[in-house]
Design a protein around this motif. Sequence first.
Motif, short mmCIF file in Angstrom:
data_model
loop_
_atom_site.label_atom_id
_atom_site.label_comp_id
_atom_site.label_asym_id
_atom_site.label_seq_id
_atom_site.Cartn_x
_atom_site.Cartn_y
_atom_site.Cartn_z
N GLY A 3 0.80 -1.35 -0.16
CA GLY A 3 0.20 0.00 -0.19
C GLY A 3 0.88 1.29 0.06
O GLY A 3 0.21 2.55 0.20
N HIS A 4 2.29 1.27 -0.20
CA HIS A 4 3.25 2.29 -0.09
C HIS A 4 3.66 2.75 -1.69
O HIS A 4 3.66 1.67 -2.30
N THR A 5 4.08 3.80 -1.67
CA THR A 5 4.72 4.25 -2.91
C THR A 5 6.05 3.36 -3.21
O THR A 5 6.74 3.25 -1.86
N SER A 31 1.70 5.48 -4.81
CA SER A 31 0.47 5.03 -4.18
C SER A 31 -0.51 5.95 -4.25
O SER A 31 -0.32 7.09 -3.68
N PRO A 32 -1.76 5.60 -4.60
CA PRO A 32 -2.96 6.68 -4.68
C PRO A 32 -2.97 7.21 -3.13
O PRO A 32 -3.60 8.34 -3.13
N LEU A 33 -2.74 6.58 -2.12
CA LEU A 33 -2.68 7.19 -0.70
C LEU A 33 -1.56 7.63 -0.18
O LEU A 33 -1.53 8.13 1.00
N ALA A 34 -0.66 7.98 -1.08
CA ALA A 34 0.79 8.37 -0.59
C ALA A 34 0.66 9.83 -0.17
O ALA A 34 -0.27 10.69 -0.97
N THR A 58 2.30 6.04 8.98
CA THR A 58 1.56 4.94 8.63
C THR A 58 2.40 3.78 7.92
O THR A 58 1.96 2.50 8.14
#
Length: 276
Positions: free
Chosen positions: A113-115, A134-137, A247
């Motif tokens: 889930g990470h870049t 990542s989209p959440l980065a 995170t």
Amino acid sequence: MTVSRTAPEDQDSDKTRAGIQSVEVGFALLEVLAQAEGPLMLRDLAASAGMSAAKAHRYLVSFQRLGLVVQDNASTRYELGPATLRLGLATLSRLDAVKMARERLPALMEKTGHTLAIAVWGNHGPTLVHWQESPLAVPVNLRLGDVMPMLSSATGRCFAAFIGNGVGADRARAMIEQEMLLARKLGRTDVPTTAAGVRELVEHTRAQGLGQGVNVLLPGLSGFCSPVFDADGQLSLGVVALGSSATLDTQPRGTVAQQLLSMTHQLSADLGWHRA
């Protein structure tokens, strides 16, 4: 009287073999810039390429138009331009190890889930050649072509520990010396400032199998870099995982580090490396 005629295809073949000498001569300037520690004055660049300053300047004018070379307006020094970076990145992306690593990043991102990024050893040190965010980065001020510091980044620490005595080892040592000197001047306590400190960091990195950085490259940013070896046991590249320190699991035995190690161990095996 018999007239000997050369077929058009034979003429083309002769031209191909002959080449264009001016291109070969001009390329010497690019080679000098690629091997230099930094930007060069015209006289130094010309002398290293074995040509007069006037002749070198003519080539540099054309290279500037093509984006192969840039000149700093203040210092008048020359440096490689953005077009050379694009060519270099395109070449590196075609290398099997880099291509194979890129193909495996989407699956790794799903697990972590990470870049993620890929770094290889370039002319100036460990260089980012691929980036998958990542989209959440959280936004990170890093980009392709950036050279990572040896002591204050997970990537640099990975290369410092695993580059061995192969190509780039001398450059790595020089970079480490420069960074230690700067760290002492700045009074930093989060990076080694002595040879003993560097040895301890390298031994620790080798023991855990990957480089680690927590809030040393940028505040609030942490990451890992795991090495990939070729069939000869030489460091081929590093695969990087980056994320917010809040995170990202920063434990070497945590999920992110272990998923990263699993991927790079398999990639190394597929490249022919056998662990001792």
